[in-house]
Design a protein around this motif. Structure first.
Motif, PDB file in Angstrom:
ATOM      1  N   ARG A 180       0.871  -1.179   0.000  1.00 18.08           N
ATOM      2  CA  ARG A 180       0.000   0.000   0.000  1.00 18.08           C
ATOM      3  C   ARG A 180       0.902   1.222   0.000  1.00 18.08           C
ATOM      4  O   ARG A 180       1.785   1.340   0.859  1.00 18.08           O
ATOM      5  N   ALA A 181       0.698   2.099  -0.954  1.00 20.81           N
ATOM      6  CA  ALA A 181       1.621   3.215  -1.130  1.00 20.81           C
ATOM      7  C   ALA A 181       0.903   4.556  -1.168  1.00 20.81           C
ATOM      8  O   ALA A 181      -0.188   4.678  -1.712  1.00 20.81           O
ATOM      9  N   THR A 182       1.557   5.543  -0.565  1.00 22.13           N
ATOM     10  CA  THR A 182       1.159   6.935  -0.709  1.00 22.13           C
ATOM     11  C   THR A 182       2.358   7.643  -1.331  1.00 22.13           C
ATOM     12  O   THR A 182       3.382   7.010  -1.623  1.00 22.13           O
ATOM     13  N   LYS A 183       2.273   8.939  -1.501  1.00 27.14           N
ATOM     14  CA  LYS A 183       3.401   9.670  -2.073  1.00 27.14           C
ATOM     15  C   LYS A 183       4.642   9.608  -1.195  1.00 27.14           C
ATOM     16  O   LYS A 183       5.761   9.691  -1.679  1.00 27.14           O
ATOM     17  N   SER A 184       4.463   9.439   0.104  1.00 25.32           N
ATOM     18  CA  SER A 184       5.610   9.492   1.012  1.00 25.32           C
ATOM     19  C   SER A 184       5.898   8.205   1.774  1.00 25.32           C
ATOM     20  O   SER A 184       6.946   8.091   2.406  1.00 25.32           O
ATOM     21  N   GLN A 185       4.996   7.224   1.710  1.00 23.13           N
ATOM     22  CA  GLN A 185       5.135   6.044   2.569  1.00 23.13           C
ATOM     23  C   GLN A 185       4.728   4.764   1.851  1.00 23.13           C
ATOM     24  O   GLN A 185       3.821   4.758   1.038  1.00 23.13           O
ATOM     25  N   ILE A 186       5.407   3.677   2.222  1.00 25.10           N
ATOM     26  CA  ILE A 186       5.079   2.333   1.744  1.00 25.10           C
ATOM     27  C   ILE A 186       4.743   1.493   2.971  1.00 25.10           C
ATOM     28  O   ILE A 186       5.498   1.478   3.945  1.00 25.10           O
ATOM     29  N   SER A 187       3.603   0.812   2.941  1.00 17.47           N
ATOM     30  CA  SER A 187       3.309  -0.141   4.013  1.00 17.47           C
ATOM     31  C   SER A 187       3.128  -1.512   3.382  1.00 17.47           C
ATOM     32  O   SER A 187       2.529  -1.654   2.322  1.00 17.47           O
ATOM     33  N   LEU A 188       3.702  -2.503   4.031  1.00 14.32           N
ATOM     34  CA  LEU A 188       3.674  -3.881   3.546  1.00 14.32           C
ATOM     35  C   LEU A 188       2.792  -4.690   4.478  1.00 14.32           C
ATOM     36  O   LEU A 188       2.986  -4.667   5.702  1.00 14.32           O
ATOM     37  N   HIS A 189       1.832  -5.409   3.896  1.00 12.48           N
ATOM     38  CA  HIS A 189       0.856  -6.172   4.670  1.00 12.48           C
ATOM     39  C   HIS A 189       0.825  -7.618   4.203  1.00 12.48           C
ATOM     40  O   HIS A 189       1.001  -7.902   3.021  1.00 12.48           O
TER      41      HIS A 189
END
Length: 61
Positions: free
Chosen positions: A22-31
């Motif tokens: 899951r990505a935003t312009k400033s962050q990546i989260s891995l699930h």
């Protein structure tokens, strides 16, 4: 290495586990894509890397 690589804690994953990004312009989260309903699926969060071939590693992993 073509894309970007992000670390996840080895204790939270197993071989061939599916991971959702899951990505935003400033962050990546891995699930974990295989987490049971109600379980915490979050594996790791990183600042988004800029450029190709970048490796982002959290030393605590």
């Amino acid at each position: 290495m073509r894309g970007r690589c992000y670390s996840v804690p080895a204790r939270k994953v197993r071989p061939r586990q599916l991971v959702e990004i899951r990505a935003t312009k400033s962050q990546i989260s891995l699930h974990s894509a295989t987490a049971a309903v109600g379980d915490d699926s979050l594996l790791a969060v990183h600042a988004r890397a800029v450029g190709r071939g970048v490796r982002v590693v959290d030393e605590s992993h």
